[in-house]
Enzyme design. Sequence first.
Site, PDB file in Angstrom:
ATOM      1  N   ASP A  38      -0.023 -14.568  -0.512  1.00  0.00           N
ATOM      2  CA  ASP A  38      -0.064 -14.427   0.948  1.00  0.00           C
ATOM      3  C   ASP A  38       0.105 -15.794   1.590  1.00  0.00           C
ATOM      4  O   ASP A  38      -0.275 -16.814   0.999  1.00  0.00           O
ATOM      5  CB  ASP A  38      -1.379 -13.785   1.405  1.00  0.00           C
ATOM      6  CG  ASP A  38      -1.275 -13.317   2.849  1.00  0.00           C
ATOM      7  OD1 ASP A  38      -0.603 -12.305   3.096  1.00  0.00           O
ATOM      8  OD2 ASP A  38      -1.842 -13.980   3.740  1.00  0.00           O
ATOM      9  N   ARG A  44      -4.612  -2.520  -6.914  1.00  0.00           N
ATOM     10  CA  ARG A  44      -5.476  -3.101  -5.875  1.00  0.00           C
ATOM     11  C   ARG A  44      -6.931  -2.681  -6.093  1.00  0.00           C
ATOM     12  O   ARG A  44      -7.839  -3.491  -5.907  1.00  0.00           O
ATOM     13  CB  ARG A  44      -4.964  -2.607  -4.512  1.00  0.00           C
ATOM     14  CG  ARG A  44      -5.758  -2.974  -3.305  1.00  0.00           C
ATOM     15  CD  ARG A  44      -5.290  -4.324  -2.801  1.00  0.00           C
ATOM     16  NE  ARG A  44      -5.901  -4.640  -1.522  1.00  0.00           N
ATOM     17  CZ  ARG A  44      -7.150  -5.062  -1.360  1.00  0.00           C
ATOM     18  NH1 ARG A  44      -7.929  -5.187  -2.414  1.00  0.00           N
ATOM     19  NH2 ARG A  44      -7.619  -5.347  -0.170  1.00  0.00           N
ATOM     20  N   TYR A  72      -2.660 -18.636  12.788  1.00  0.00           N
ATOM     21  CA  TYR A  72      -3.811 -17.951  12.168  1.00  0.00           C
ATOM     22  C   TYR A  72      -4.998 -18.894  12.010  1.00  0.00           C
ATOM     23  O   TYR A  72      -6.150 -18.502  12.186  1.00  0.00           O
ATOM     24  CB  TYR A  72      -3.412 -17.365  10.808  1.00  0.00           C
ATOM     25  CG  TYR A  72      -2.524 -16.144  10.932  1.00  0.00           C
ATOM     26  CD1 TYR A  72      -3.068 -14.887  11.193  1.00  0.00           C
ATOM     27  CD2 TYR A  72      -1.143 -16.237  10.809  1.00  0.00           C
ATOM     28  CE1 TYR A  72      -2.258 -13.766  11.320  1.00  0.00           C
ATOM     29  CE2 TYR A  72      -0.332 -15.124  10.933  1.00  0.00           C
ATOM     30  CZ  TYR A  72      -0.894 -13.888  11.193  1.00  0.00           C
ATOM     31  OH  TYR A  72      -0.089 -12.785  11.327  1.00  0.00           O
ATOM     32  N   ARG A 108       0.786  -1.243   0.000  1.00  0.00           N
ATOM     33  CA  ARG A 108       0.000   0.000   0.000  1.00  0.00           C
ATOM     34  C   ARG A 108       0.810   1.282   0.000  1.00  0.00           C
ATOM     35  O   ARG A 108       0.277   2.341  -0.312  1.00  0.00           O
ATOM     36  CB  ARG A 108      -0.950   0.013   1.205  1.00  0.00           C
ATOM     37  CG  ARG A 108      -2.166  -0.861   1.002  1.00  0.00           C
ATOM     38  CD  ARG A 108      -2.864  -1.149   2.309  1.00  0.00           C
ATOM     39  NE  ARG A 108      -2.010  -1.986   3.155  1.00  0.00           N
ATOM     40  CZ  ARG A 108      -2.377  -2.480   4.333  1.00  0.00           C
ATOM     41  NH1 ARG A 108      -3.560  -2.200   4.815  1.00  0.00           N
ATOM     42  NH2 ARG A 108      -1.550  -3.241   5.025  1.00  0.00           N
TER      43      ARG A 108
HETATM   44  O1  CP3 Z   1       5.632  -7.831  -1.104  1.00  0.00           O
HETATM   45  C1  CP3 Z   1       5.655  -8.944  -0.556  1.00  0.00           C
HETATM   46  O2  CP3 Z   1       6.332  -9.148   0.470  1.00  0.00           O
HETATM   47  C2  CP3 Z   1       4.954 -10.112  -1.206  1.00  0.00           C
HETATM   48  C3  CP3 Z   1       3.658 -10.461  -0.735  1.00  0.00           C
HETATM   49  C4  CP3 Z   1       3.359 -10.825   0.720  1.00  0.00           C
HETATM   50  C5  CP3 Z   1       2.127 -10.473   1.331  1.00  0.00           C
HETATM   51  N1  CP3 Z   1       2.058 -11.072   2.558  1.00  0.00           N
HETATM   52  C6  CP3 Z   1       1.086  -9.629   0.711  1.00  0.00           C
HETATM   53  C7  CP3 Z   1       0.084  -8.945   1.567  1.00  0.00           C
HETATM   54  C8  CP3 Z   1       4.073 -11.602   1.644  1.00  0.00           C
HETATM   55  C9  CP3 Z   1       5.461 -12.193   1.549  1.00  0.00           C
HETATM   56  C10 CP3 Z   1       3.223 -11.758   2.804  1.00  0.00           C
HETATM   57  C11 CP3 Z   1       3.611 -12.551   3.988  1.00  0.00           C
HETATM   58  C12 CP3 Z   1       2.708 -12.602   5.142  1.00  0.00           C
HETATM   59  N2  CP3 Z   1       1.330 -12.532   5.163  1.00  0.00           N
HETATM   60  C13 CP3 Z   1       3.139 -12.830   6.472  1.00  0.00           C
HETATM   61  C14 CP3 Z   1       4.571 -13.053   6.896  1.00  0.00           C
HETATM   62  C15 CP3 Z   1       5.341 -11.794   7.036  1.00  0.00           C
HETATM   63  C16 CP3 Z   1       4.920 -10.928   8.203  1.00  0.00           C
HETATM   64  O3  CP3 Z   1       4.400  -9.833   7.916  1.00  0.00           O
HETATM   65  O4  CP3 Z   1       5.127 -11.325   9.340  1.00  0.00           O
HETATM   66  C17 CP3 Z   1       2.001 -12.827   7.299  1.00  0.00           C
HETATM   67  C18 CP3 Z   1       1.988 -13.005   8.804  1.00  0.00           C
HETATM   68  C19 CP3 Z   1       0.862 -12.652   6.457  1.00  0.00           C
HETATM   69  C20 CP3 Z   1      -0.578 -12.619   6.850  1.00  0.00           C
HETATM   70  C21 CP3 Z   1      -1.192 -11.308   6.551  1.00  0.00           C
HETATM   71  N3  CP3 Z   1      -1.544 -10.876   5.280  1.00  0.00           N
HETATM   72  C22 CP3 Z   1      -1.526 -10.266   7.457  1.00  0.00           C
HETATM   73  C23 CP3 Z   1      -1.287 -10.329   8.955  1.00  0.00           C
HETATM   74  C24 CP3 Z   1      -2.090  -9.219   6.712  1.00  0.00           C
HETATM   75  C25 CP3 Z   1      -2.727  -7.946   7.227  1.00  0.00           C
HETATM   76  C26 CP3 Z   1      -1.782  -6.966   7.779  1.00  0.00           C
HETATM   77  C27 CP3 Z   1      -1.026  -6.251   6.710  1.00  0.00           C
HETATM   78  O5  CP3 Z   1       0.201  -6.237   6.799  1.00  0.00           O
HETATM   79  O6  CP3 Z   1      -1.655  -5.645   5.823  1.00  0.00           O
HETATM   80  C28 CP3 Z   1      -2.056  -9.596   5.345  1.00  0.00           C
HETATM   81  C29 CP3 Z   1      -2.507  -8.798   4.184  1.00  0.00           C
HETATM   82  C30 CP3 Z   1      -1.519  -8.558   3.087  1.00  0.00           C
HETATM   83  N4  CP3 Z   1      -0.646  -9.489   2.596  1.00  0.00           N
HETATM   84  C31 CP3 Z   1      -1.365  -7.354   2.353  1.00  0.00           C
HETATM   85  C32 CP3 Z   1      -0.361  -7.594   1.400  1.00  0.00           C
HETATM   86  C33 CP3 Z   1       0.150  -6.651   0.352  1.00  0.00           C
HETATM   87  C34 CP3 Z   1      -2.180  -6.084   2.554  1.00  0.00           C
HETATM   88  C35 CP3 Z   1      -3.530  -6.235   1.917  1.00  0.00           C
HETATM   89  C36 CP3 Z   1      -4.021  -5.021   1.178  1.00  0.00           C
HETATM   90  O7  CP3 Z   1      -3.391  -4.612   0.181  1.00  0.00           O
HETATM   91  O8  CP3 Z   1      -5.068  -4.520   1.597  1.00  0.00           O
END
Ligand code: CP3
Length: 342
Positions: free
Chosen positions: A77, A40, A151, A31
């Site tokens: 994700d 998005r 999770y 974002r």
């Molecule tokens: O750019 C990158 O790193 C590639 C894509 C990627 C995403 N999530 C996209 C995403 C990767 C490698 C992840 C890993 C991920 N996802 C982890 C491990 C890393 C960490 O942060 O500890 C975890 C725990 C998740 C689970 C997850 N997904 C959470 C807790 C959330 C919400 C909180 C947040 O950071 O926004 C997501 C959503 C998410 N995953 C988004 C993105 C780009 C945001 C969603 C949006 O665009 O509205």
Amino acid sequence: MAKKAAKRLLRALAGDAMARPPWWLMRQAGRYLPEYRALRARAGSFVEFCLSPALAAEATVQPVRRFGMDAGILFADILLVARALGQPLDYTEDGPQLAPLDPASGLRSLNGAGVAALAPVYETVRLARAELPADVALIGFAGAPWTVATYMVEGGASRDFRRVKGWAYRDPAGFTALIDLLVDATVGYLAEQIAAGADAVQLFDSWAGVLPDCEFTRWVIKPTREIAQRLKRRFPTVPIIGFPRGAGFLYERYAAESGVDALGLDTTVPLAVARERLQSRLPVQGNLDPVALVVGGRALDEAVAAIRDGLGGGGFVFNLGHGVLPQTPPENIAALARLLAR
Ligand code: CP3
């Protein structure tokens, strides 16, 4: 035949000390980037976004195009695996929401198709690999079983992990069945990403840091070692980066016993400890505080210099100690790119 371009990331992960370290940033797609927000907005739900190969490949490539990182990370994700196993998944303002698994009924509710249902992700890998320059690596990834299990059992983010730890303590055999299911799914998921063109893979164990010693061995080290051994049998040369965030004193045991090829360091790992006790064993990746990247300026310059001085003498990939924050000004990442080019 064209000479295969040497990917700087892979040299560092093989242990070469490089004058200019290769770099990428966890959560480099997201974002904070205007072009990501535009994409998005076209995508529908976040899950649909992740399962639309053309859009997800574009999100993978965007940060590399703008900043010139040495690697792209697959846009997907970690919780897509839970969904593929049959658990409903949704993303809201408060983060991911899953219908929590009930320890009393164990795995009975999980009747999804498994990671074969994630074919669109493998297509994203193919499209992104074709789009990225030949000398830029593509990193595939999965959540490690413990973190995905947190999770699945908590239903989302948690403060105290009471439900998932409660299951593990009360019914270790039942909880082992969940972890084993996740080990199998993760091996299948990462193998397909590698077959589709991922040059390296990272296992995100974001909640490795909440477990005591014995449980860390059981639910973090052991499943990670199984995944690493099984992937190595099929893909002996593809590096596996392990990121046991928050592992603290247990980082050293993880480095020695988990079977990964390189170690992602979180923000709190002291550089001297990292150099003397971890990098002496495995190449390391990390560990700039994401808030220093939000702040920029002198705080960023000093932190980057300290990390390069501390870790630049061995196998080292520059990265953050956790993901890019949405408040990060893109110009600070451009400034980071300039610092790292010097
Ligand atoms: O750019 C990158 O790193 C590639 C894509 C990627 C995403 N999530 C996209 C995403 C990767 C490698 C992840 C890993 C991920 N996802 C982890 C491990 C890393 C960490 O942060 O500890 C975890 C725990 C998740 C689970 C997850 N997904 C959470 C807790 C959330 C919400 C909180 C947040 O950071 O926004 C997501 C959503 C998410 N995953 C988004 C993105 C780009 C945001 C969603 C949006 O665009 O509205």
